[in-house]
Design a protein around this motif. Structure first.
Motif, short mmCIF file in Angstrom:
data_model
loop_
_atom_site.label_atom_id
_atom_site.label_comp_id
_atom_site.label_asym_id
_atom_site.label_seq_id
_atom_site.Cartn_x
_atom_site.Cartn_y
_atom_site.Cartn_z
N PRO A 12 63.82 0.11 21.01
CA PRO A 12 64.69 1.26 20.75
C PRO A 12 64.48 1.86 19.36
O PRO A 12 63.93 1.22 18.47
CB PRO A 12 66.09 0.67 20.87
CG PRO A 12 65.91 -0.76 20.46
CD PRO A 12 64.57 -1.16 21.01
N THR A 280 67.25 2.51 25.41
CA THR A 280 68.33 3.39 24.96
C THR A 280 68.74 3.02 23.54
O THR A 280 68.49 1.90 23.08
CB THR A 280 69.56 3.27 25.88
OG1 THR A 280 69.99 1.90 25.91
CG2 THR A 280 69.23 3.74 27.29
N THR A 285 68.09 8.82 21.66
CA THR A 285 67.78 8.15 22.92
C THR A 285 67.06 9.08 23.89
O THR A 285 66.36 8.61 24.79
CB THR A 285 69.06 7.57 23.56
OG1 THR A 285 68.71 6.64 24.59
CG2 THR A 285 69.93 8.69 24.13
#
Length: 316
Positions: A12, A280, A285
């Motif tokens: 992420p 995410t 995101t």
């Protein structure tokens, strides 16, 4: 013979307790029966344009923010590295490495604080630290390189956000001279030469001609820069997430495959690896690929490149 090895750092934009599970899923992805992903993004402090810690959509400062502020205060009142409190993402990165062998990596904004905390968990294990695209200061990189030399880490050098000259998608290898961004990149390489491994990270530039790109890819500027440092064994990675961004998110897999096919010469591919956002996160995101899309990307790459997977773990 063309060297096809490639190393992938994936995860992420910023790590937290909610998306760490996705990183473990990434660790399970295989190519030809063996782990395909070399390292994980474990960023805990964000380089935001606007400081707004209460706006979780656009101002999220990172999971380590509160700990960083406490450590900032400790340093400001005469404390030293031994007094610093642990950073949450560094602790998660340490466990991730022990569990999976994935090399941890993080963007660094406050070298003295962040590096001092990282070295407590990774005194003799690999770690990739890189500068922010908005931080092109050589002395910050030199400090990172000093820690890297002492602990066996890698140093990544992201290009700056602004090129300084006209640069279009139809750029060619015949570009004469050297852009200002290449001049700065060259300088950062020289600042980083203490480190055992140095990696250029091409993440595109914010230019009027960028179109739908978040930042226009500068593949040929990266190619020229890498070529100037072949004697230093400097590697080159591509960051498709910050280049293609949310408006071209559906093309990240395709464009990344195209970039990984580019060649420096008859013996080398242009890119030695990539730093890509997967899963995410609390910010950015919309420029992440899903774990499923990333699995597809890995399968495509394995058809013509050799994925390095993991190096042998070292006790931390």
């Amino acid at each position: 013979m063309l060297n096809s090895d490639i190393k992938i750092f994936a995860g992420p934009d910023s790590l937290d307790e909610y998306n760490i599970e996705e990183v473990y899923r990434v660790a399970e992805i295989k190519a030809d029966g063996v782990p395909a992903v070399y390292g994980a993004r474990t960023v805990g402090l964000k380089s935001r344009t606007n400081f707004d810690k209460d706006n979780t959509d656009k101002g999220f400062m990172g999971y380590d923010f509160e700990a960083i502020m406490k450590n900032f205060n400790i340093f400001g009142h005469g404390g030293n590295a031994d007094d610093l409190i642990p950073l949450p993402t560094v602790e998660m990165a340490e466990k991730l490495y022990q569990d999976t062998g994935m090399i941890a990596s993080s963007e660094i904004m406050l070298p003295a604080i962040q590096l001092a905390c990282i070295k407590k968990s990774f005194p003799s294990a690999p770690f990739l630290v890189w500068n922010s695209a908005v931080d092109q200061l050589g002395w910050h990189v030199r400090q990172m390189a000093g820690f890297a030399k002492e602990h066996g880490w890698m140093v990544g050098l992201k290009n700056g956000k602004w090129l300084g000259e006209e640069y279009t998608i139809s750029e060619t290898e015949d570009f004469s001279g050297k852009t200002s961004i290449e001049t700065v990149w060259d300088g950062l390489v020289n600042y980083s030469m203490l480190a055992p491994e140095v990696i250029l990270i091409q993440r595109g530039c914010d230019l009027p001609a960028k179109g739908e790109y978040r930042n226009l890819p500068i593949h040929y500027a990266a190619k020229r820069t890498k070529a100037r440092h072949l004697d230093k064994n400097v590697q080159l990675y591509f960051d498709p997430s910050h280049s293609l961004g949310p408006k071209m998110r559906d093309q990240i897999v395709e464009k990344t495959v195209e970039a990984m096919k580019m060649k420096l010469n008859d013996e080398q591919y242009l890119y030695d690896g990539m730093l890509i956002e997967v899963g995410t996160a609390k910010c950015d995101t919309h420029q992440h690929v899903s774990v499923e899309e990333f699995t597809e990307l890995v399968a495509c790459l394995s058809e013509f490149r050799t994925l390095s997977g993991r190096r042998e773990k070292v006790n931390v």
